[in-house]
Design an enzyme around this catalytic site. Sequence first.
Site, mmCIF file in Angstrom:
data_model
loop_
_atom_site.group_PDB
_atom_site.id
_atom_site.type_symbol
_atom_site.label_atom_id
_atom_site.label_comp_id
_atom_site.label_asym_id
_atom_site.label_seq_id
_atom_site.Cartn_x
_atom_site.Cartn_y
_atom_site.Cartn_z
ATOM 1 N N GLY A 45 66.940 37.888 32.839
ATOM 2 C CA GLY A 45 67.975 36.860 32.765
ATOM 3 C C GLY A 45 69.383 37.400 32.715
ATOM 4 N N HIS A 46 69.570 38.707 32.808
ATOM 5 C CA HIS A 46 70.918 39.314 32.744
ATOM 6 C C HIS A 46 71.138 40.172 33.978
ATOM 7 C CE1 HIS A 46 74.359 41.603 31.039
ATOM 8 N NE2 HIS A 46 74.515 40.520 30.318
ATOM 9 N N TYR A 47 71.315 39.748 35.066
ATOM 10 C CA TYR A 47 71.448 38.426 35.647
ATOM 11 C C TYR A 47 70.421 38.294 36.749
ATOM 12 C CZ TYR A 47 75.898 38.725 33.209
ATOM 13 O OH TYR A 47 76.849 38.886 32.260
#
Length: 143
Positions: A45-47
């Site tokens: 999720g990053h990114y």
Amino acid sequence: MNREQIKTILPHREPMLLVDAVEHVNENLVHAEYHIRGDEFFLQGHYPGNPVVPGVILCEIMAQSSCLLVAHELVNRTPLYAGIDKVRFKHPVKPGDTVHVYASVTNRRDLIFYVKAEAKVNGKTCVKGDLIFALIDNDTISQ
């Protein structure tokens, strides 16, 4: 020094052990490394589609590497951050990169250590800053 040998010094364990190898260490300088595989929890999720190692993780990689400078002091103690100063992020770190940390103790007050650290990838500075950590007796932490 390999990862298993590092585990005999640092209290960190997977998934938070962020040092793979130590190329050089003495009382004045450490050169450690961590390879970004791409499957680490902090990249989820990053990114999406463009994974970048979070700055706080880069600081943690530098901190864990720095603790190896005082390995003999870590017996029955846990290193905890006491401060982070003058940190500057210069270049993103991505999967496939190997982070090389160079750190030295600049000052010491009892069990508080002041460290100047720099992390590089392919010779290019990614982050640098001054770290402060304290060694806390394990029996004090568990109370």
